[in-house]
Motif scaffolding. Sequence first.
Motif, PDB file in Angstrom:
ATOM      1  N   PRO A 472       0.837  -1.208   0.000  1.00 13.74           N
ATOM      2  CA  PRO A 472       0.000   0.000   0.000  1.00 13.74           C
ATOM      3  C   PRO A 472       0.865   1.249   0.000  1.00 13.74           C
ATOM      4  N   ARG A 473       0.249   2.329  -0.394  1.00 14.14           N
ATOM      5  CA  ARG A 473       0.943   3.603  -0.307  1.00 14.14           C
ATOM      6  C   ARG A 473       1.342   3.876   1.138  1.00 14.14           C
ATOM      7  N   ALA A 474       2.359   4.690   1.319  1.00 14.73           N
ATOM      8  CA  ALA A 474       2.814   5.024   2.674  1.00 14.73           C
ATOM      9  C   ALA A 474       1.670   5.627   3.469  1.00 14.73           C
ATOM     10  N   ARG A 490       6.441   2.355   5.512  1.00 15.10           N
ATOM     11  CA  ARG A 490       7.179   2.355   4.251  1.00 15.10           C
ATOM     12  C   ARG A 490       7.391   0.908   3.862  1.00 15.10           C
ATOM     13  N   GLY A 528       0.629   8.613   1.444  1.00 17.11           N
ATOM     14  CA  GLY A 528      -0.434   8.605   0.454  1.00 17.11           C
ATOM     15  C   GLY A 528      -1.779   8.251   1.048  1.00 17.11           C
ATOM     16  N   ARG A 529      -1.797   7.982   2.337  1.00 13.71           N
ATOM     17  CA  ARG A 529      -3.023   7.636   3.049  1.00 13.71           C
ATOM     18  C   ARG A 529      -2.868   8.063   4.498  1.00 13.71           C
ATOM     19  N   TRP A 847      -3.430  -0.135   6.634  1.00 13.31           N
ATOM     20  CA  TRP A 847      -2.566  -0.927   5.755  1.00 13.31           C
ATOM     21  C   TRP A 847      -3.280  -2.187   5.299  1.00 13.31           C
ATOM     22  N   ASN A 850      -6.191  -1.537   2.833  1.00 13.18           N
ATOM     23  CA  ASN A 850      -5.862  -0.831   1.606  1.00 13.18           C
ATOM     24  C   ASN A 850      -6.408  -1.554   0.382  1.00 13.18           C
ATOM     25  N   GLU A 852      -5.468  -1.288  -2.620  1.00 17.34           N
ATOM     26  CA  GLU A 852      -4.470  -1.545  -3.656  1.00 17.34           C
ATOM     27  C   GLU A 852      -3.647  -2.781  -3.329  1.00 17.34           C
TER      28      GLU A 852
END
Length: 859
Positions: A472-474, A490, A528-529, A847, A850, A852
Amino acid sequence: MIEALDIQVKGIVQGVGFRPFVYRLAKKYLINGWVLNATDGVFIHAEGEAKLLDEFVIELSENPPAASRVEEVTLKEVPLEDFDSFEIRFSDAGAVEKTTLVSPDLATCDDCARELFNPNDRRYRYPFINCTNCGPRFTIIEKLPYDRKSTSMKDFPMCERCAREYGDPLDRRFHAQPDACFECGPHVSWREHEGLPGALGANPETQTDVSRETLRAADAIAAPLGQMTWGSTRAESDAILARAVELLCAGKILAVKGLGGFHLVCDANNADAVALLRARKRREGKAFAVMAATTDDVRRVCEVSDAEAAALEGSQRPIVLLKKRPDAAFAPGLADRLPELGVMLPYTPLQHLLLHDFAGVTMGRAGVTMGRGYCHIPLLVMTSGNIHDEPIVIDDEDAYEKLFSVADAFLGHDRAICARYDDSVVRVINAGSAGEALQFLRRARGFAPLPIPLSLPAPAAEEVSRETFVRPRAILAVGPEQKNTFTLTRDAEAFVSQHIGDMENAETYDAWLQAKDRYEALFEIEPGRLACDLHPEYLTSKWAHDQSRVHGLPLSEVQHHHAHIVSVMGEHGLPGPVCGIAFDGTGYGVDGAIWGGEVLLSNQRAFERFANFAYVPLPGGAAAVKHPLRMAYGALWAFDLLEHPGAADALAALGEQADVCEQMIDRGLNTPMTSSVGRLFDAASALLGVCTNPLYEGEPAILLEAAMGEAAAGDEADAEAADRYAIAVVKNTATAESTAQDTSVVLFDAAPTFQALLDDKVAGVPVPVIARRFHDAFVQAVVTAAELARSVYGIETVALSGGVFMNRYLVEHALAALERVGFTVAVNRDLPPNDGCISFGQAVVAWASNEEGAAEGGA
């Protein structure tokens, strides 16, 4: 036979002397090749005899430098390249910049401590002695890579001798970035209020002595600060330390600059000095931590197990809560009415010198020890250098201003602190079959920002392989209102910040923003989140909502107690479901009430509210938290016990406030409802007269636990009491609007417990016995909740979290009781069970949730 291996070592292996360690190891085992730093660890090409290669690899993983943390070693057989020597290669700077695992600060190692007190060593009594195995790390870094030019040591060019050590792979100070000496490094500074006899004059090489004038000196705290004195030479530095010890012996208060900020320091055996510090710092009641010179000294006043000694002596040097010895005496005001004392050992060279010199004076001259008369070892109070509820001070000029009316003198230095870090606080608990385990109460210096791994979410693990999983995005999880930390992710690692504090003033909020910006810049993370607490009025939640709206970032709102439970799951890699038991003081519930006695059936993404303690009113809201007699009234009202004779003295103590509480409850004015177990402990403490006027957060429950003392259980009386004190289980009532998150299946009713408490009080049962019976009722409630969840859903794993589980008796007995009936039990391991774990739980929920999670087309 000569063989060749490519070896990759992952973990904290940069900036901790790992490459020179590998170099020396290669020489020992006749290995040729090279070692270098890379973006994801240390790489080694090793060529040698097969047997010697095996021994090289074993020692590489099993005996690394003390400052390092080896997480993974991978080996690959490769063709020989016929190297005829072993060398340290210097990595591409651009690659090293991406390194994320930075060592926390490390306590002075034994080798440096020996040199510090060796008159023949060139760094004899140098207050900033260090090597690759010890010294400041995270608190001096300005940016990565970790190199002297990127730290606050950049202003101190190395002298020829230090530079020679720095460049020698066989030297202990090879690439030790803070390496320095009297000639080229930082120096201590000194300022004191004018008017104190014996002040350092124009010639600081003349050491002062402990004078009777100073002992009798009037309070000069209102006088201006005098001139600055620098310890640029050993003689000047020693003169400053001698003056510092003189003032400590005279009952004065010092502000002393450490690794992550200032400490306020006084003689812990001087009751007047302790009282003076409390008054000036505006810190009423709450225990002070102390610093002792050695573990042997600590053993003279506290009970110290092997695990506790290991915690005291480890490179992190946290404050360790230790049981006081029954034959030890302590100054009034130090840690009154508590069975434990927070103790730490020196972890900076300056602290070593201060303790050493203080001990030399106080233990060597009868005249100085007059008026001490408590424990007969040298002890210094070492408490955070701040005013009540404000962040710890890290800058000298800031200290002169903010601590002007607290400290009589300031022992500072000219090495800048880049990051604000309080001392970590831990205790050793009996964790059942797991044996002795470290429990964090505050995670800061020495531990943060070591990352915590994130496990792959369960659905993704079922649907896609790890190779095709897109991280997932950070995520930035902003944390709670109290005991705040934040968490940045990260890839599959979570960086949980140091303890920030309670977000109740502008100074702490500013410190939060500064720390957040520093982590994002240092680790090159662009969130990003976002994730935040469900409570709409938390400062951090408001900030997250604003950022989400302005920057279009997705935002996860995470219920407080779900975050507690998921923090445990995340630490242990548990996908769920678990029976999560979260007991604390306050958390915003899905139904708008104040939760705090919750049993949640939880995975990493969602929960159902299986059980909770029945609601009781909080007359006055926050006022009931600060005044436990109000909470007692709410419990008596809810449990229909206002007429019980055992309640009479509590109601009398409330006086006219009892009528106010009644009217507030009847009219529903400023009277939220709560399921909080923490508030029930407050009520019991007030009803028993243990604590009716708390001076700090959590004191009623803390003193209720302390009140048990060594109260022993008796067989028949105990069995009868257990029945009377048992918390009732009743089926909850749902409505057409009820959901699985806001309405539980069953309620725990504490009315019988409070009835039994009052009955025993009237019968003259000793308070320690009542307090123990009350605790045992909640231990049994934990077991009952887990057994109910298992009987209905077959869940065998229990997760315990929340501030109430900082109660040693409760957590140890709950762990043992759950294991006896066959449960697997998990508790917070790397984080505190209090709100210091909330941000990590928020991050794990975001996380795992997410969208994605799975890659498209294996990209």
